[in-house]
Design an enzyme around this catalytic site. Structure first.
Site, PDB file in Angstrom:
ATOM      1  N   ASP A  89      -4.997  -3.026   6.212  1.00 55.34           N
ATOM      2  CA  ASP A  89      -5.325  -1.731   5.611  1.00 55.34           C
ATOM      3  C   ASP A  89      -4.632  -0.634   6.394  1.00 55.34           C
ATOM      4  O   ASP A  89      -4.663  -0.618   7.631  1.00 55.34           O
ATOM      5  CB  ASP A  89      -6.841  -1.485   5.623  1.00 55.34           C
ATOM      6  CG  ASP A  89      -7.524  -1.986   4.357  1.00 55.34           C
ATOM      7  OD1 ASP A  89      -6.816  -2.415   3.426  1.00 55.34           O
ATOM      8  OD2 ASP A  89      -8.763  -1.949   4.302  1.00 55.34           O
TER       9      ASP A  89
ATOM     10  N   ASP B 214      -6.035  -9.980   1.438  1.00 53.41           N
ATOM     11  CA  ASP B 214      -5.814  -8.579   1.802  1.00 53.41           C
ATOM     12  C   ASP B 214      -6.334  -8.361   3.223  1.00 53.41           C
ATOM     13  O   ASP B 214      -7.453  -7.924   3.440  1.00 53.41           O
ATOM     14  CB  ASP B 214      -6.535  -7.662   0.823  1.00 53.41           C
ATOM     15  CG  ASP B 214      -6.141  -6.199   1.013  1.00 53.41           C
ATOM     16  OD1 ASP B 214      -5.344  -5.920   1.925  1.00 53.41           O
ATOM     17  OD2 ASP B 214      -6.635  -5.356   0.253  1.00 53.41           O
TER      18      ASP B 214
ATOM     19  N   GLU C 137       0.826  -1.202   0.000  1.00 55.54           N
ATOM     20  CA  GLU C 137       0.000   0.000   0.000  1.00 55.54           C
ATOM     21  C   GLU C 137       0.863   1.257   0.000  1.00 55.54           C
ATOM     22  O   GLU C 137       0.578   2.230  -0.709  1.00 55.54           O
ATOM     23  CB  GLU C 137      -0.935   0.004   1.216  1.00 55.54           C
ATOM     24  CG  GLU C 137      -2.115  -0.932   1.106  1.00 55.54           C
ATOM     25  CD  GLU C 137      -3.129  -0.717   2.220  1.00 55.54           C
ATOM     26  OE1 GLU C 137      -3.278   0.434   2.666  1.00 55.54           O
ATOM     27  OE2 GLU C 137      -3.764  -1.697   2.647  1.00 55.54           O
TER      28      GLU C 137
ATOM     29  N   SER D 250       4.592 -20.415  -2.021  1.00 50.58           N
ATOM     30  CA  SER D 250       4.506 -21.874  -1.863  1.00 50.58           C
ATOM     31  C   SER D 250       3.880 -22.494  -3.096  1.00 50.58           C
ATOM     32  O   SER D 250       3.273 -21.808  -3.918  1.00 50.58           O
ATOM     33  CB  SER D 250       3.647 -22.263  -0.645  1.00 50.58           C
ATOM     34  OG  SER D 250       4.118 -21.657   0.530  1.00 50.58           O
TER      35      SER D 250
END
Length: 825
Positions: free
Chosen positions: A339, A336, A195, A264
């Protein structure tokens, strides 16, 4: 004269003798901490004797009468082999490294203290189920039994490193193990860094349309373009993109750029796609290399049956492995789950910040960091309703935080009711895909893609808490947003059923290479950032290239070194360079370029350690990326230290005008992409000539692509590093299934292999005891032990050791049997 010579000889002989005595003394002290695997020891805290049988690879098979006794034995075995590693992991998550290493680790401690993960781990102990709390307590008792033995019998302080960095070792607590899972979340999370990078790049680019080129969404996404970051704060005077203080880069640092966050491979085959008629599962989690490796192999005998696989010392669960009836593998989901928020301070009272309901005071506490050789530092920790406040000195936040504002973080790992440990415990005891999927409900963080197989069924499920976001979120979580707007704030978490799930697919094959697994619009998107857009294409080719698979074909896929990326990019980038140009004299740059292009034209994309072409290709792509972005991004270009295949493809296909990156803005001429490709190849060949010589045919990729299993503390100490570091020539690359992520950057060794599969396992449920696994170094963390690196050459050659639950096989060639007996009154 003769008398002088005699005395000089005596002095020299005496010096040699003293040196020998000193070396012998040091060896004696260090060797005292070498564990004795063949003994009987009375300890307190057991209900019945526990037997630890170590097979010929030093894998402990722990047999206890009860589950708690078995976990006691695992704790003891972990402490025997990896005590120093466990101590360092605990100190890291506690933010207490500076007590041992001084000011050089202060930055790491400051960030971890602000996250306050250890406090959250202590609070999470109470929310675990009763069986998990009992297991954690017994596991801690097993570690502490080893600590008691070390102190009582003067066993060299438990580890050689303790002589150099001696510090008191506190008893192990259940919260310590939960904290280490939270530390895994730090290592596997990249959204915060991404971000910030997205915002910094938005501010640096003159043409906002180019943002989608340099930080592209994974192909196939239908998400609309985002606003320019500066538009969120229209009256702000933004600083120029100078190099700011970045996240700590000490070898013990758990913070990684997106390129080095967890990766992975995991893939499974149903009975219909298996030659033997049983399910198959392969898993190889990728993390940063170290000596010892982060993974530790173990087998536990529980009341529900035997389980075997890979553990992380300090955490009493098999994180990837199998039982007699169930196999499970993990890959980073890239959910996600972070934030970043920009919080506005009250101009009249900086102790308050703006919320949807007006200004409110920060929640504050003080934390003192003790520093070896320096005065302690007192931190004032501040929390908002969105999460902890991070100072501008971390993650380059100063560059994207307007004056009069601070940055805070929302993150699912910042939970005081984290039941991830209970989920992992329940998973080990699950006997079917159905019950294993149910166990996933308790996962909080780090989010993982869990690949499962039982005797009949294969499945893949994303586990971990997913934030519930408002569809009106102004940045959709791609870059920092205003924390006082209701539509930007989290609204709890999504239900477990909303996490992606694939059960018994019709094609009979499923898997994950950290690629995008669903294409859903925001806010149900799972992630904007995915770890792979390349390996998955090679995986698809190998999986669909044959009708049925075997254990050996899954091993072959794990070890595959063909780069889809090289095969797809080279014809595109060199389209106007192949076999063109006039004849050039031998020794000229033009002749060298023609030789390189001829070699690459005949290359099949195999990143084999013995070939020269992978080095030429890798150096070319590195130089090309630098040529394309340096003039547009300036110092910020150093953050993009690995070539991005999607970006390069967009540029050379001129997607939405992306070929604009090829023109050097500071030059009067208009450069084409062919010009840049040719100049980048010349740059690469000059670098290769200076570093390895101009004989291209004699180059070896493995010489540049050495795996760096370095000791995190002693790895840079002169002379000693030759004893503690493990270096190996390796195949693979950034985008091969046999992943060997390169160091990148502009240092002297940009192609060193620093991040890859520290563990590999392949499980065949037609014949479970024919399953195999391996780790990258050895089981022991003691560099004087023969088990420090005894598995490393097997790993390098792509070989495995048996993964059997048969006790007779473990005993057949054991290196020792330890019996832990209840202490007699």
């Amino acid at each position: 004269m003769s008398t002088l010579i005699i005395w000089l000889l005596r002095l020299a002989g005496g010096a040699v003798l003293l040196a020998v005595i000193a070396i012998a003394g040091v060896y004696f002290l260090l060797s005292r901490s070498l564990p004795d695997y063949d003994k009987t020891l009375e300890v307190s805290g057991l209900s019945a004797p526990v037997e630890i049988v170590r097979d010929n690879a030093n894998v402990p098979h722990v047999f206890g009468r009860t589950d708690t006794d078995t976990f006691f034995g695992l704790g003891y075995a972990h402490a025997q082999d990896r005590l120093w590693q466990m101590i360092m992991l605990r100190r890291t998550v506690q933010g207490r490294l500076s007590e041992v290493f001084g000011p050089r680790t202060l930055e790491i401690d400051q960030v971890l203290r602000r996250f306050d993960l250890y406090t959250l781990a202590r609070q999470s102990v109470a929310v675990q189920d009763a069986e998990t709390r009992a297991a954690l307590k017994s596991y801690s008792d097993g570690i502490n039994a080893r600590l008691t033995e070390i102190n009582r019998d003067a066993l060299g302080r438990g580890a050689p490193e303790q002589f150099l960095f001696n510090a008191p070792v506190a008893p192990w607590q259940p919260a310590d193990s939960i904290a280490l899972i939270k530390l895994m979340a730090v290592q596997l999370s990249a959204h915060l860094s991404n971000e910030v990078l997205f915002a910094r790049t938005s501010l640096a680019l003159e043409d906002p349309a180019r943002l989608d080129d340099i930080l592209p969404l994974a192909p196939g996404s239908g998400i609309a373009a985002l606003p320019e970051y500066a538009a969120l704060f229209p009256d702000t005077e933004w600083p120029r993109m100078a190099r700011a203080q970045d996240t700590p880069k000490h070898p013990l640092s758990p913070f990684h750029r997106p390129a080095f966050a967890g990766a992975s491979n995991a893939f499974a085959a149903a009975p219909t796609r298996s030659a033997s008629g049983g399910t198959l599962l392969a898993n190889d989690p990728h993390l940063g290399f170290s000596a010892p490796n982060i993974w530790y192999l173990a087998r536990l005998e529980l009341q529900s049956g035997g389980v075997i696989g890979a553990t992380i010392p300090g955490i009493p669960v098999i994180l990837t492995g199998r039982s007699a009836s169930l196999g499970w593998g993990i890959t980073s989901s890239y959910m996600d789950d972070q934030d970043l928020f920009i919080e506005e301070l009250n101009p009249d009272n900086p102790a308050e910040y703006r919320t949807p309901d007006g200004y409110k005071p920060f929640r504050t506490t003080r934390s003192i960091i003790e520093i070896k050789g320096a005065d302690p530092v007192t931190l004032t920790l501040r929390w908002t309703e969105n999460g902890p406040v991070l100072p501008g000195s971390h993650y380059n936040l100063a560059e994207v935080t307007p004056p009069g504002h601070v940055a805070s973080l929302s993150w699912t790992a910042l939970s005081a009711e984290d039941t991830t440990m209970s989920a992992a415990m329940t998973l080990m005891r699950a006997g079917s895909v159905e019950t294993a999927l149910e166990a996933g409900r308790l996962y909080i963080a780090p989010s993982q893609n869990l690949t499962l197989v039982d005797q009949d069924t294969i499945a893949l499920k994303t586990v971990g808490a997913a934030p519930r976001r408002d569809a009106r979120h102004e940045s959709e979580g791609r870059m920092p947003s205003r924390g006082w707007l209701t539509e930007n704030r989290w609204q709890g978490t999504l239900p477990y059923a909303a996490n992606p799930e694939f059960i018994a697919p019709r094609g009979g094959i499923l898997g994950n290479t950290n690629n995008k697994i669903v294409d859903r619009p925001f806010p149900m998107h799972v992630s904007h950032l995915w770890g792979d857009t390349q390996r998955v294409h090679r995986w698809q080719r190998l999986m669909q290239g044959r009708g049925v698979h075997t254990r050996d074909s899954f091993v072959e896929a794990q070890l595959d070194t063909v780069s889809f990326t090289a095969r797809s990019l080279l014809p595109l980038i060199g389209a106007d360079l192949w076999f063109t140009g006039e004849a050039a004299p031998d020794g000229s740059p033009e002749r060298l370029r023609q030789r390189a292009l001829t070699m690459l034209a005949d290359w099949n994309g195999e990143m084999n350690e013995h070939l020269p072409e992978p080095l030429i290709y890798a150096a070319w792509m590195r130089a090309l990326m630098d040529r394309l972005i340096r003039d547009d991004l300036g110092p910020l270009s150093r953050e993009f230290d690995h070539p991005d295949p999607v970006f390069i493809e967009r540029v050379f296909r001129d997607v939405d005008g992306a070929s604009a990156w090829c023109d050097v803005r500071q030059s009067a001429a208009t450069e084409t992409c062919t010009d840049i490709a040719r100049m980048a190849l010349d740059d690469a060949l000059i670098w290769i000539s200076e570093r390895y010589g101009s004989s291209l045919e004699s180059l070896r990729w493995g010489e540049a692509h050495q795996a760096t299993h370095d000791h995190q503390v002693l790895g840079n100490v002169p002379l000693l590093r030759h004893f503690v570091n493990i270096r190996q020539s390796t195949s693979g690359g950034d985008h091969t299934l046999l992943r060997g992520r390169t160091r990148g950057g502009d240092g002297p060794d940009p192609f060193q292999n620093v991040h890859g599969a520290g563990y590999r396992g392949v499980y065949d449920f037609a014949d479970p005891d024919s399953s195999v696994f391996i780790i990258a170094t050895g089981q022991s963390g003691h560099f004087l032990s023969r088990h420090y690196d005894d598995l490393s050459q097997l790993w390098r050659r792509g070989e495995y050791i048996p993964m059997s639950l048969d006790p007779a096989l473990a005993r057949a060639a054991s290196v020792g049997v330890t019996v832990l007996a209840p202490e007699t009154p």
